[in-house]
Design a protein around this motif. Sequence first.
Motif, PDB file in Angstrom:
ATOM      1  N   ILE A 189      27.466  29.228  56.013  1.00 42.84           N
ATOM      2  CA  ILE A 189      27.220  28.459  57.233  1.00 42.84           C
ATOM      3  C   ILE A 189      27.255  29.372  58.453  1.00 42.84           C
ATOM      4  O   ILE A 189      26.404  29.264  59.357  1.00 42.84           O
ATOM      5  N   LEU A 190      28.220  30.292  58.492  1.00 40.54           N
ATOM      6  CA  LEU A 190      28.306  31.224  59.614  1.00 40.54           C
ATOM      7  C   LEU A 190      27.093  32.155  59.644  1.00 40.54           C
ATOM      8  O   LEU A 190      26.531  32.439  60.706  1.00 40.54           O
ATOM      9  N   ASP A 191      26.680  32.637  58.466  1.00 42.01           N
ATOM     10  CA  ASP A 191      25.495  33.483  58.409  1.00 42.01           C
ATOM     11  C   ASP A 191      24.251  32.718  58.838  1.00 42.01           C
ATOM     12  O   ASP A 191      23.330  33.290  59.441  1.00 42.01           O
ATOM     13  N   LEU A 192      24.220  31.426  58.524  1.00 41.01           N
ATOM     14  CA  LEU A 192      23.068  30.605  58.891  1.00 41.01           C
ATOM     15  C   LEU A 192      22.919  30.522  60.410  1.00 41.01           C
ATOM     16  O   LEU A 192      21.796  30.518  60.934  1.00 41.01           O
ATOM     17  N   ILE A 193      24.048  30.450  61.111  1.00 42.06           N
ATOM     18  CA  ILE A 193      23.994  30.450  62.579  1.00 42.06           C
ATOM     19  C   ILE A 193      23.370  31.742  63.084  1.00 42.06           C
ATOM     20  O   ILE A 193      22.528  31.735  63.989  1.00 42.06           O
ATOM     21  N   THR A 194      23.751  32.871  62.464  1.00 44.30           N
ATOM     22  CA  THR A 194      23.183  34.157  62.837  1.00 44.30           C
ATOM     23  C   THR A 194      21.681  34.187  62.591  1.00 44.30           C
ATOM     24  O   THR A 194      20.901  34.624  63.448  1.00 44.30           O
ATOM     25  N   VAL A 195      21.266  33.709  61.407  1.00 44.25           N
ATOM     26  CA  VAL A 195      19.847  33.719  61.071  1.00 44.25           C
ATOM     27  C   VAL A 195      19.055  32.834  62.024  1.00 44.25           C
ATOM     28  O   VAL A 195      17.968  33.195  62.476  1.00 44.25           O
ATOM     29  N   ARG A 196      19.599  31.660  62.327  1.00 50.79           N
ATOM     30  CA  ARG A 196      18.890  30.751  63.244  1.00 50.79           C
ATOM     31  C   ARG A 196      18.705  31.403  64.613  1.00 50.79           C
ATOM     32  O   ARG A 196      17.657  31.262  65.245  1.00 50.79           O
ATOM     33  N   PHE A 197      19.729  32.110  65.078  1.00 47.65           N
ATOM     34  CA  PHE A 197      19.608  32.797  66.364  1.00 47.65           C
ATOM     35  C   PHE A 197      18.565  33.914  66.274  1.00 47.65           C
ATOM     36  O   PHE A 197      17.740  34.083  67.177  1.00 47.65           O
ATOM     37  N   LEU A 198      18.590  34.689  65.177  1.00 50.99           N
ATOM     38  CA  LEU A 198      17.646  35.784  65.027  1.00 50.99           C
ATOM     39  C   LEU A 198      16.214  35.278  64.960  1.00 50.99           C
ATOM     40  O   LEU A 198      15.295  35.881  65.518  1.00 50.99           O
ATOM     41  N   LEU A 199      16.012  34.155  64.259  1.00 51.45           N
ATOM     42  CA  LEU A 199      14.665  33.625  64.108  1.00 51.45           C
ATOM     43  C   LEU A 199      14.144  33.001  65.396  1.00 51.45           C
ATOM     44  O   LEU A 199      12.955  33.094  65.702  1.00 51.45           O
ATOM     45  N   GLY A 200      15.028  32.344  66.135  1.00 53.84           N
ATOM     46  CA  GLY A 200      14.555  31.586  67.283  1.00 53.84           C
ATOM     47  C   GLY A 200      14.780  32.222  68.639  1.00 53.84           C
ATOM     48  O   GLY A 200      14.000  31.981  69.573  1.00 53.84           O
ATOM     49  N   HIS A 217      17.594  29.743  33.588  1.00 55.43           N
ATOM     50  CA  HIS A 217      18.954  30.103  34.002  1.00 55.43           C
ATOM     51  C   HIS A 217      19.883  29.924  32.804  1.00 55.43           C
ATOM     52  O   HIS A 217      19.854  28.899  32.131  1.00 55.43           O
ATOM     53  N   ARG A 218      20.693  30.943  32.561  1.00 55.53           N
ATOM     54  CA  ARG A 218      21.543  30.943  31.372  1.00 55.53           C
ATOM     55  C   ARG A 218      23.013  30.928  31.758  1.00 55.53           C
ATOM     56  O   ARG A 218      23.393  31.397  32.828  1.00 55.53           O
ATOM     57  N   ALA A 219      23.809  30.388  30.871  1.00 50.10           N
ATOM     58  CA  ALA A 219      25.256  30.366  31.107  1.00 50.10           C
ATOM     59  C   ALA A 219      25.795  31.792  31.085  1.00 50.10           C
ATOM     60  O   ALA A 219      25.295  32.654  30.359  1.00 50.10           O
ATOM     61  N   ARG A 220      26.810  32.016  31.887  1.00 49.87           N
ATOM     62  CA  ARG A 220      27.397  33.359  31.940  1.00 49.87           C
ATOM     63  C   ARG A 220      28.087  33.661  30.621  1.00 49.87           C
ATOM     64  O   ARG A 220      28.904  32.870  30.135  1.00 49.87           O
ATOM     65  N   GLN A 221      27.775  34.842  30.033  1.00 49.37           N
ATOM     66  CA  GLN A 221      28.326  35.208  28.734  1.00 49.37           C
ATOM     67  C   GLN A 221      29.588  36.051  28.846  1.00 49.37           C
ATOM     68  O   GLN A 221      30.486  35.958  28.011  1.00 49.37           O
ATOM     69  N   PHE A 222      29.638  36.894  29.864  1.00 46.40           N
ATOM     70  CA  PHE A 222      30.756  37.827  29.981  1.00 46.40           C
ATOM     71  C   PHE A 222      31.350  37.779  31.386  1.00 46.40           C
ATOM     72  O   PHE A 222      30.671  37.448  32.354  1.00 46.40           O
ATOM     73  N   GLY A 223      32.625  38.166  31.468  1.00 52.79           N
ATOM     74  CA  GLY A 223      33.283  38.269  32.763  1.00 52.79           C
ATOM     75  C   GLY A 223      33.407  36.925  33.459  1.00 52.79           C
ATOM     76  O   GLY A 223      33.334  35.860  32.859  1.00 52.79           O
ATOM     77  N   ARG A 224      33.573  36.995  34.780  1.00 51.75           N
ATOM     78  CA  ARG A 224      33.712  35.779  35.572  1.00 51.75           C
ATOM     79  C   ARG A 224      32.891  35.909  36.852  1.00 51.75           C
ATOM     80  O   ARG A 224      32.578  37.002  37.313  1.00 51.75           O
ATOM     81  N   SER A 225      32.564  34.791  37.430  1.00 47.83           N
ATOM     82  CA  SER A 225      31.741  34.771  38.634  1.00 47.83           C
ATOM     83  C   SER A 225      32.501  35.352  39.827  1.00 47.83           C
ATOM     84  O   SER A 225      33.715  35.185  39.948  1.00 47.83           O
ATOM     85  N   LYS A 226      31.764  36.031  40.696  1.00 51.41           N
ATOM     86  CA  LYS A 226      32.362  36.574  41.926  1.00 51.41           C
ATOM     87  C   LYS A 226      32.260  35.588  43.082  1.00 51.41           C
ATOM     88  O   LYS A 226      32.654  35.882  44.208  1.00 51.41           O
ATOM     89  N   TYR A 227      31.709  34.394  42.836  1.00 51.38           N
ATOM     90  CA  TYR A 227      31.489  33.421  43.897  1.00 51.38           C
ATOM     91  C   TYR A 227      32.512  32.299  43.792  1.00 51.38           C
ATOM     92  O   TYR A 227      32.950  31.926  42.707  1.00 51.38           O
ATOM     93  N   ASN A 228      32.868  31.721  44.935  1.00 53.91           N
ATOM     94  CA  ASN A 228      33.770  30.578  44.975  1.00 53.91           C
ATOM     95  C   ASN A 228      33.411  29.718  46.187  1.00 53.91           C
ATOM     96  O   ASN A 228      32.486  30.015  46.935  1.00 53.91           O
ATOM     97  N   LEU A 229      34.177  28.641  46.380  1.00 49.95           N
ATOM     98  CA  LEU A 229      33.866  27.706  47.454  1.00 49.95           C
ATOM     99  C   LEU A 229      33.964  28.340  48.840  1.00 49.95           C
ATOM    100  O   LEU A 229      33.285  27.909  49.777  1.00 49.95           O
ATOM    101  N   SER A 230      34.815  29.351  48.986  1.00 55.47           N
ATOM    102  CA  SER A 230      34.975  29.970  50.305  1.00 55.47           C
ATOM    103  C   SER A 230      33.677  30.602  50.795  1.00 55.47           C
ATOM    104  O   SER A 230      33.441  30.717  51.997  1.00 55.47           O
ATOM    105  N   ARG A 231      32.811  31.004  49.863  1.00 59.31           N
ATOM    106  CA  ARG A 231      31.543  31.621  50.265  1.00 59.31           C
ATOM    107  C   ARG A 231      30.633  30.617  50.956  1.00 59.31           C
ATOM    108  O   ARG A 231      29.791  31.000  51.771  1.00 59.31           O
ATOM    109  N   THR A 232      30.822  29.321  50.660  1.00 63.49           N
ATOM    110  CA  THR A 232      30.008  28.295  51.299  1.00 63.49           C
ATOM    111  C   THR A 232      30.199  28.317  52.804  1.00 63.49           C
ATOM    112  O   THR A 232      29.244  28.179  53.577  1.00 63.49           O
ATOM    113  N   PHE A 233      31.439  28.501  53.243  1.00 59.94           N
ATOM    114  CA  PHE A 233      31.716  28.541  54.685  1.00 59.94           C
ATOM    115  C   PHE A 233      31.106  29.794  55.318  1.00 59.94           C
ATOM    116  O   PHE A 233      30.613  29.754  56.447  1.00 59.94           O
ATOM    117  N   ARG A 234      31.108  30.916  54.588  1.00 58.39           N
ATOM    118  CA  ARG A 234      30.491  32.131  55.122  1.00 58.39           C
ATOM    119  C   ARG A 234      28.981  31.969  55.231  1.00 58.39           C
ATOM    120  O   ARG A 234      28.354  32.530  56.135  1.00 58.39           O
TER     121      ARG A 234
END
Length: 341
Positions: A231-242, A212-229
């Motif tokens: 969790i919500l997606d995980l609920i969907t996956v758990r329902f789909l799997l079970g 894994h290499r450090a980002r050389q150009f631009g900026r990341s499209k990810y932030n802390l708000s994605r962590t909450f999304r």
Amino acid sequence: MPDAGAALPPIAATDALAVSVVVPLYNEEESIPALQTQLTAALAALNRPFEIIVVDDGSRDNSFALLRAWQAQDPAHVRVVRFRRNFGQTAAFAAGFSRARGAVIVTIDADLQNDPADIGLLLAKIAEGYDVVSGWRVQRQDAALSRRLPSHIANALISRVTGVALHDYGCSLKAYRREVLQNVKLYGELHRFIPAIASWMGTEVAEIPVNHRARQFGRSKYNLSRTFRVILDLITVRFLLGYATRPLHVFGGIGLAMGALGTAIGFYLTYLKLVLGQSIGSRPLLLLAVLLVMLGVQMMSIGLLGEMTMRTYYETQDKPIFVIREVLENHATEQEAKQAP
């Protein structure tokens, strides 16, 4: 670890196209020249037929012009898909998967933090008999507080809930056998959960350390708000799997619990009223009992509606509720069974 440039065991001798690499991309004009050089060199070193599918997810910079030039320089290997607007990484992966022709499909980010030289390691692991191989960024070159810590928590949570233990669900460097992705439908932001979703089909999943290499150009499209999304997606996956094929089991279970608690409270209040002669009309507990019984009935109704919806979905589309890996049988016996009255 094996050398990525070493001779690899064959995946399938009859495959005209061995490897498809899907690259989602959004506003990465500075990374494209280096990506073109490194990715092409890494794939050429494998001595296998390959294709590169780059999905431009509605970039607003000069990315598409550079991709057009790349495709013109190497039309035999490069295909470019351009979205009208930004639909997200899951949609980009889905578009790439639908056009991939290789026996093995590899995903990789365009920001050069994934090392294209590691693709050979993934293919070597696939050749051992695994269906999904996920990269593990052991030494991540990201900010500890804003990226690595939330990622560590999310990975632990996803592994616990789905039962598929991976250290790094968020690593885009992954390899899949083609037949695995043919049975996975993507929407929302479920691309990171593909190993967990594929596990429902009984796939063999492996994880290997990658660079894994450090980002050389631009900026990341990810932030802390994605962590909450996540969790919500995980609920969907758990329902789909079970519970995707038996929604009444989850909604009905909640409904029964609520209804039973409301009924128990109702019996208690009845005892207070009829036996002890106490007034219960002004007690908040009476309202709670009525509310719980009503919610219980509603949850049971939702479960029954879910059952009807799922039955309609599976039966009208003749969609199987299972996936067969292989069948061993005597063909002569099968023909005799067909001819029997």
